[in-house]
Design a protein around this motif. Structure first.
Motif, short mmCIF file in Angstrom:
data_model
loop_
_atom_site.label_atom_id
_atom_site.label_comp_id
_atom_site.label_asym_id
_atom_site.label_seq_id
_atom_site.Cartn_x
_atom_site.Cartn_y
_atom_site.Cartn_z
N GLU A 209 38.99 34.59 40.38
CA GLU A 209 39.19 33.83 41.62
C GLU A 209 40.31 32.81 41.48
N ASN B 155 33.34 38.68 44.79
CA ASN B 155 34.00 37.37 44.80
C ASN B 155 33.12 36.37 44.06
N LEU B 156 33.60 35.14 43.96
CA LEU B 156 32.90 34.13 43.18
C LEU B 156 31.59 33.71 43.83
N GLN C 271 34.42 36.05 36.70
CA GLN C 271 34.74 35.96 38.13
C GLN C 271 35.43 34.64 38.46
#
Length: 385
Positions: free
Chosen positions: A367, A110-111, A363
């Motif tokens: 997201e 994830n970010l 990313q």
């Protein structure tokens, strides 16, 4: 004398095999080479599987504990080809231990993880540590040629970037459940696995950033059997369509699907500008289609360029005579050759290789696409670094 670089590999599946294949071929293909890669250790969760992989691939040691491998002083490069959920912490530990790091794409789950990894890598750069995200298609000869054509202004003002990355591996609802179908391990489905390549290639070819994203991410088969026949919930997308507003004023559409019946692996890229256009098809990876409005009207049309001449790409001199094709494995070989050479000589990994900064940018788009898919409408991207 070549610099000896011990390698520790996390993962022994598809990507572990591809990276190991590259490491074994580089010294004699790129001879004389400034680095001498040494296969020190390989790590995986299954003891029987990792013991067999060590013998098969030629690693000196094996372990089921990645922390043990990172603490090994004989290892200078940590190559992370594991599932997305084990990208962050092992890479952070490796950077802290002074290792150079390769990580498979997408860089993180994830970010938030991507930001941590980017900052950790940035903090090590003054110590000469190198890092790269394995966006291997940056090293495809035809795509390197495409970047040059665009940079020379031969397409004029860029209008469109299109990508379609289509597979049929999940088109059968009975295809077993595995880690890429689990959000906790993968983060997303076709979006992160396939469209991450398109996001990075867009930035690589056009040298621009994404401003805003709109997306539709869909799961066609929400239940799949595991190895024991029990039904498991699929909580990632089978297919993803995202639309992008770019900083250079162009528009982009990126489609990715793992349920595109009839396609084993098809990736088609198109770039259109005011003065010309380009088309790349992965299934014909040595070729680039090029159209120029500067040709006389009666000659205008897509022409086929076979990217095997030394003038077309800087890896041609190392391989086979002109006109002899390269394959998918060579993109990984070129990428890892570039990384090892940068370690040995001190050269920068960027702009040809994707650094953790590039992984973070990718990313951010992933997201935003997840958010846009859930909420609907356009989501702006706030580049914080």
């Amino acid at each position: 004398m070549p610099v000896k670089l011990g390698v520790g590999m996390l993962g022994y599946g598809f990507m572990g095999k591809a990276h190991t294949n590259a490491l074994r071929k580089i010294p004699y293909i790129f001879y004389p080479f400034p680095a001498e890669p040494e296969l020190v250790a390989i790590c995986g969760r299954n003891e029987a599987g990792i013991r067999e992989a060590a013998a098969r691939y030629g690693y000196q040691k094996w372990t089921t504990d990645w922390q043990e491998m990172i603490s090994d002083e004989d290892i200078h490069i940590f190559a992370n080809t594991g599932a997305n959920d084990i990208h962050c912490e092992p890479c952070l530990s490796a950077l802290k231990a002074g290792k150079h790091v390769i990580v498979e794409k997408p860089m993180a789950l994830n970010l938030a993880e991507a930001r941590r990894m980017y900052q950790a890598a940035k903090d090590t750069e003054d110590r000469g540590q190198k890092h790269i995200v394995a966006f291997n298609y940056r090293f495809a000869p035809a795509l390197r040629l495409a970047r040059r054509i665009i940079a020379e202004g031969r397409l004029g003002r860029i209008y469109h970037f299109r990508s379609a990355y289509l597979l049929d591996r999940l088109s059968d609802p009975t295809t077993p459940f595995f880690w890429r179908l689990d959000k906790e391990k993968a983060g997303s489905g076709a979006l992160g696995d396939l469209n991450s390549h398109a996001i990075d290639m867009l930035r690589f070819l056009l040298q621009t950033e994404v401003k805003s994203v709109q997306a539709w991410n869909h799961t066609f088969n929400s239940l799949r059997p595991d190895a024991r026949g029990q039904m498991c919930k699929v909580d990632v997308d089978d297919a993803s369509m995202i639309w992008l507003k770019l900083a250079n004023g162009a528009m982009a559409s990126l489609e990715a699907s793992k349920v595109a019946t009839g396609y084993k692996t098809m990736w088609r890229l198109e770039v259109h500008g005011s003065e010309g256009g380009l088309v790349f098809d992965l299934s014909r990876g040595n070729e680039l289609q090029f159209y120029s409005k500067s040709d006389p009207l009666y000659l205008q049309g897509m022409r086929t360029i076979h990217a095997s001449e030394p003038e077309a790409h800087d890896y041609a001199k190392y391989w086979w005579p002109r006109g002899h094709n390269l394959g998918w494995e060579h993109y990984h070989i070129h990428m890892i050759e570039h990384f090892l050479r940068c370690i040995a000589t001190g050269e920068d990994v960027a702009p040809w290789g994707a650094t953790f900064a590039d992984g973070l940018r990718c990313q951010e788009v992933i997201e935003a696409a997840l958010e846009a898919g859930e909420k609907g409408g356009w989501v702006d991207i706030n580049h914080q670094v």
